[in-house]
Write a protein that holds these residues in place. Structure first.
Motif, short mmCIF file in Angstrom:
data_model
loop_
_atom_site.label_atom_id
_atom_site.label_comp_id
_atom_site.label_asym_id
_atom_site.label_seq_id
_atom_site.Cartn_x
_atom_site.Cartn_y
_atom_site.Cartn_z
N ASP A 255 -35.51 -31.28 15.52
CA ASP A 255 -34.46 -31.96 16.31
C ASP A 255 -33.14 -31.19 16.31
O ASP A 255 -32.07 -31.76 16.09
CB ASP A 255 -34.23 -33.39 15.79
CG ASP A 255 -35.47 -34.26 15.87
OD1 ASP A 255 -36.30 -34.00 16.76
OD2 ASP A 255 -35.61 -35.17 15.04
N ILE A 256 -33.22 -29.90 16.55
CA ILE A 256 -32.00 -29.11 16.67
C ILE A 256 -31.25 -29.55 17.92
O ILE A 256 -31.83 -29.71 18.99
CB ILE A 256 -32.31 -27.61 16.75
CG1 ILE A 256 -32.89 -27.11 15.41
CG2 ILE A 256 -31.08 -26.80 17.10
CD1 ILE A 256 -33.27 -25.65 15.43
N ARG A 257 -29.95 -29.73 17.76
CA ARG A 257 -29.08 -30.09 18.88
C ARG A 257 -27.84 -29.20 18.81
O ARG A 257 -26.91 -29.47 18.06
CB ARG A 257 -28.68 -31.57 18.82
CG ARG A 257 -29.84 -32.54 18.96
CD ARG A 257 -30.41 -32.54 20.37
NE ARG A 257 -31.51 -33.49 20.52
CZ ARG A 257 -32.78 -33.20 20.34
NH1 ARG A 257 -33.13 -31.96 19.99
NH2 ARG A 257 -33.72 -34.11 20.48
N LEU A 258 -27.84 -28.13 19.58
CA LEU A 258 -26.74 -27.17 19.56
C LEU A 258 -26.00 -27.18 20.88
O LEU A 258 -26.61 -27.31 21.95
CB LEU A 258 -27.25 -25.75 19.28
CG LEU A 258 -27.88 -25.50 17.91
CD1 LEU A 258 -28.41 -24.07 17.83
CD2 LEU A 258 -26.90 -25.78 16.79
N GLU A 259 -24.68 -27.03 20.79
CA GLU A 259 -23.82 -26.91 21.97
C GLU A 259 -23.08 -25.59 21.88
O GLU A 259 -22.67 -25.16 20.79
CB GLU A 259 -22.81 -28.05 22.02
CG GLU A 259 -23.41 -29.44 22.20
CD GLU A 259 -23.96 -29.66 23.59
OE1 GLU A 259 -23.53 -28.94 24.53
OE2 GLU A 259 -24.81 -30.56 23.76
N PRO A 260 -22.90 -24.89 23.02
CA PRO A 260 -22.16 -23.63 22.99
C PRO A 260 -20.67 -23.88 22.78
O PRO A 260 -20.10 -24.82 23.32
CB PRO A 260 -22.43 -23.03 24.37
CG PRO A 260 -22.68 -24.22 25.25
CD PRO A 260 -23.36 -25.24 24.38
N ARG A 261 -20.06 -23.02 22.00
CA ARG A 261 -18.61 -23.06 21.82
C ARG A 261 -18.04 -21.70 22.22
O ARG A 261 -18.25 -21.26 23.33
CB ARG A 261 -18.27 -23.44 20.37
CG ARG A 261 -18.68 -24.85 20.00
CD ARG A 261 -17.89 -25.92 20.76
NE ARG A 261 -18.38 -27.26 20.47
CZ ARG A 261 -18.00 -28.00 19.44
NH1 ARG A 261 -17.11 -27.52 18.57
NH2 ARG A 261 -18.49 -29.22 19.27
N ALA A 262 -17.35 -21.04 21.32
CA ALA A 262 -16.66 -19.80 21.69
C ALA A 262 -17.65 -18.67 21.95
O ALA A 262 -18.65 -18.51 21.24
CB ALA A 262 -15.70 -19.40 20.58
N THR A 263 -17.36 -17.89 22.99
CA THR A 263 -18.09 -16.65 23.26
C THR A 263 -17.07 -15.55 23.52
O THR A 263 -16.13 -15.74 24.29
CB THR A 263 -19.01 -16.79 24.49
OG1 THR A 263 -20.00 -17.78 24.23
CG2 THR A 263 -19.71 -15.47 24.80
N VAL A 264 -17.24 -14.43 22.84
CA VAL A 264 -16.33 -13.29 23.01
C VAL A 264 -17.17 -12.04 23.25
O VAL A 264 -18.11 -11.78 22.50
CB VAL A 264 -15.42 -13.09 21.78
CG1 VAL A 264 -14.69 -11.77 21.84
CG2 VAL A 264 -14.42 -14.24 21.67
N SER A 265 -16.83 -11.28 24.29
CA SER A 265 -17.50 -10.02 24.59
C SER A 265 -16.48 -8.90 24.60
O SER A 265 -15.42 -9.04 25.22
CB SER A 265 -18.20 -10.09 25.96
OG SER A 265 -19.18 -11.10 25.97
N ALA A 266 -16.79 -7.80 23.93
CA ALA A 266 -15.85 -6.69 23.86
C ALA A 266 -16.57 -5.42 23.47
O ALA A 266 -17.29 -5.39 22.47
CB ALA A 266 -14.73 -6.98 22.85
#
Length: 331
Positions: A255-266
């Motif tokens: 029952d994993i329940r994940l939501e996206p938060r910060a994303t950084v690309s560099a």
């Protein structure tokens, strides 16, 4: 129900069709320009200089507190916490660390920031001695620096979150008769292949994590990729090995329940933060826990270096075992 067990023969071509269909309905994703570590904004460079200075003399509690905004509104999340530490909690936490590890040394090794300097991911090496035994482990830090538009200092932390495997801290006090097991013991690299990655839009990647779809997640990196994560002393390569690693993880939770938060690309490096909950099965004692992780991918000349940062303590130990381990360290 675990998708990875339903569709073990899933091909990249078939997956691409699913992705294209999903992408047609997905919101457009803002693309950030690549930036190298040397190009991070001035406020990030100022913060990192203070962070490194404190790390060399980590016994200076005042210098640590000076890393955070000074109006008392700073918050710090940690592995296993349902709520963040407030200002008083941040102070008591570092004081507790130094009582436990009086020779603690903190060395930031990499830093990647958003173009505006607000969000920073830092990977660090932590070393010291616990109960006369040397320890060494890495932590991942997602930091949101102060917003000057709100009157906050942009060179100090407003909100922080640490991702690390607590098992490393408790090994010095584990029961030698019933030691903490390595969830990923024995996984070795398998044959690699030149297959390209099947790009996963964020919504598909979130679905893959929440459906525990190991093959889909692995198909999102190229066939020459390597994977590093908790329980591995060196990166592993090969789709079979990487899939086995994720299947071991998914076998220890449900029952994993994940939501996206910060994303950084560099500069060819991307960090993606996932926050949520899972039912941990450690010790045959199912319970809902805060569960979060960071994915890091780095494009290299030979493929993709993929790493995962998460905590395995509740995935391998019962509530009673965790309680006993904490008592042995903290009293």
């Amino acid at each position: 129900m675990r998708v990875s067990r339903i569709i073990p023969a899933l091909t990249v071509a078939a997956l691409s069709c699913v992705i294209l269909a999903t992408s047609a309905n997905a919101e457009p994703q803002a693309r950030q320009p690549d930036r190298t570590t040397a190009e991070v904004p001035a406020n990030v460079r100022q913060f990192m200089a203070a962070y490194r200075d404190w790390g060399r003399n980590a016994q200076d509690v005042d210098a640590y507190l000076n890393l955070f905004v000074q109006d008392g509104t700073a918050r710090l999340w940690d592995s296993g916490l349902e709520t963040p530490r407030d200002w008083a909690g941040i102070k008591s936490q570092i004081e507790g660390v130094l009582r436990l590890v009086p020779d603690y040394v903190f060395v930031p090794e990499t830093v990647t920031s958003s173009p505006d300097g607000r969000v920073v991911f830092v990977e660090a090496l932590n070393t010291g001695t616990i109960k006369e035994k040397p320890v060494s482990f890495r932590t991942m830090h997602r930091l949101v620096l102060g917003d000057p538009a709100a009157g906050k200092d942009p060179s100090r932390v407003q909100d922080g979150r640490r991702f690390w495997d607590q098992v490393n801290m408790f090994r010095p006090v584990e029961d030698p008769v019933n030691p903490l097991r390595n969830l990923f013991e024995g996984i070795a690299s398998s044959a690699t292949d030149p297959a390209p990655a099947a790009p996963l839009p964020p919504r598909v990647r979130q679905l893959a994590w929440n459906r525990e779809a190991a093959e889909i997640l692995v198909a999102g990196v190229d066939g020459a990729a390597t994977l590093q994560g908790p329980g591995l002393t060196t990166p592993i390569s090969g789709r079979r090995a990487m899939t086995e690693y994720l299947d071991r993880l998914f076998g220890a939770v449900r029952d994993i329940r994940l939501e996206p938060r910060a994303t950084v690309s560099a500069g060819g490096t991307e960090y993606r933060e996932w926050i949520g909950t899972a039912v941990a099965l450690g010790g045959g004692d199912p319970r809902t826990i805060p569960f979060s992780l960071v994915e890091r991918t780095v494009r290299t000349a030979t493929g993709t270096a993929w790493s995962l940062h998460f905590d395995t303590l509740d995935l391998i130990a019962s509530v009673q075992t965790v309680k006993e381990l904490r008592a042995r360290i903290f009293g």
